[in-house]
Design an enzyme around this catalytic site. Structure first.
Site, mmCIF file in Angstrom:
data_model
loop_
_atom_site.group_PDB
_atom_site.id
_atom_site.type_symbol
_atom_site.label_atom_id
_atom_site.label_comp_id
_atom_site.label_asym_id
_atom_site.label_seq_id
_atom_site.Cartn_x
_atom_site.Cartn_y
_atom_site.Cartn_z
ATOM 1 N N SER A 281 33.249 60.279 38.934
ATOM 2 C CA SER A 281 32.791 60.953 40.149
ATOM 3 C C SER A 281 32.459 62.421 39.945
ATOM 4 O O SER A 281 31.659 62.988 40.699
ATOM 5 C CB SER A 281 33.847 60.819 41.254
ATOM 6 O OG SER A 281 35.090 61.333 40.821
ATOM 7 N N HIS B 159 36.565 68.012 44.287
ATOM 8 C CA HIS B 159 35.404 67.709 43.449
ATOM 9 C C HIS B 159 34.397 68.855 43.503
ATOM 10 O O HIS B 159 34.409 69.660 44.443
ATOM 11 C CB HIS B 159 34.717 66.420 43.929
ATOM 12 C CG HIS B 159 35.361 65.169 43.435
ATOM 13 N ND1 HIS B 159 36.608 64.762 43.855
ATOM 14 C CD2 HIS B 159 34.932 64.216 42.559
ATOM 15 C CE1 HIS B 159 36.915 63.614 43.262
ATOM 16 N NE2 HIS B 159 35.922 63.268 42.468
#
Length: 331
Positions: free
Chosen positions: A75, A300
């Site tokens: 990811s 992230h």
């Protein structure tokens, strides 16, 4: 102090505690979103075959002399929640760093098969409707980037565990105590156990694409490099910030070492992102905290973070590679 003053001070304290509980609750609630963002695509199940980009022979950007480029990864590569999302099943963005690199290098063919939740096993096994990532490689592939290992170590579960423990003891180091309670640092063991898995992937990449330039991309700086914290925005205990920082550095060191031993190059994305971690103000951070303010998954990279990783890859590609002697070096 007057009675009214005491009452006002008490009300202020209650308001501060309420605000703190709300902030912590929001951060903990976002751990569920974090886990979803690193869950294999089978749980979301809309991907089909290989991912974004164009296959060999496709028009791409029309660069006849650009590299045939394949991006592999998890990811942090795919860019969950960063618009535009080009593959919902893998949470893949059209502005992730592979797409930016392909554009800058005018790739003559490009395939991005990175997928949220991927571990090293997804190099060989399907992820929902998404084919094994190694199947995207061909003998005439010129350039491969690989960013993998975070999910093998357990990034998502570590963050969720440490956030839950941090709320219970914000001034201590409950996460470190949890992972070292047996007398052995389980996260250090997990990093060490991931090393041979990365090596196996690199051997498979070289076997499938023997002339490709292979870059192992490290992970960006997630937490303050000086070991300071930012509870409750990131609800880790004060003593756990340096512990988790050191764990990530240990992972990146392992990736660098395995890359060198397996005829690949290492791309440092940690150094260029220092000072832009998830504790910084929204305008300065390239990694979103557990409650993102910019489009990105919790913990992230946001669009600026993906751009920074693209810049690091492009900088590495400008350097002449040494060691393997295989294939052209212009990419």
């Amino acid at each position: 102090m007057t009675g009214n003053g005491l009452e006002g001070a008490g009300a202020g304290a209650v308001a501060r505690r309420r605000a703190r509980r709300m902030a912590v609750g929001a951060a903990l609630g976002s751990c569920a979103l974090l886990m979803a963002s690193v869950t294999p695509a089978a749980a979301h199940g809309t991907g089909a075959g290989h991912g974004g980009g164009w296959r060999h022979g496709g028009s791409g950007h029309g660069g006849a002399h650009g590299p045939r480029y394949v991006a592999l990864g998890d990811s942090y590569t795919s860019g969950p929640a960063i618009p535009p999302q080009t593959d919902v099943g893998c949470a893949r963005s059209g502005l992730n760093y592979p797409s930016l690199v392909a554009d800058r290098k005018k790739a003559s063919a490009f395939e991005d098969v990175s997928c949220g939740g991927a571990t090293t096993e997804q190099m060989w096994t399907a992820q929902g409707a998404n084919a094994p990532q190694l199947e995207a490689l061909e003998r005439d592939t010129d350039l491969v980037t690989l960013q993998i290992g975070g999910n093998d170590v357990g990034f998502g579960s570590i963050i969720a565990t440490c956030a839950g423990l941090g709320v219970q003891d914000p001034a201590g180091d409950p996460c470190r105590s949890h992972y070292t309670s047996s007398g052995t640092d389980r996260l250090s063991v997990a990093v060490a156990e991931t090393a041979p898995k990365i090596a196996r992937v690199l051997r498979a990449v070289h076997a499938r694409s023997p002339h490709a330039r292979v870059l192992v991309v490290g992970y960006p700086d997630l937490l303050p490099d000086d070991g300071s914290g930012c509870f409750p925005a990131v609800p880790f205990a004060a003593g756990d910030f340096p512990y988790l920082r050191d764990t990530e550095k240990r992972l990146n060191t392992m990736l660098r070492q395995v890359a060198v031993r397996n005829h690949a190059e290492y791309v440092d994305t940690y150094g260029p992102t220092v000072g832009h971690d998830m504790c910084k103000a929204p305008g300065d951070r390239w990694i979103e905290p557990l409650v993102p303010a910019s489009p990105a998954a919790p913990a992230h990279p946001n669009a600026k973070g993906e751009q920074s990783m693209a810049d690091a890859v492009l900088s590495r590609l400008k350097q002449v590679r040494h060691g393997s002697g295989a294939g052209p070096t212009r990419y």
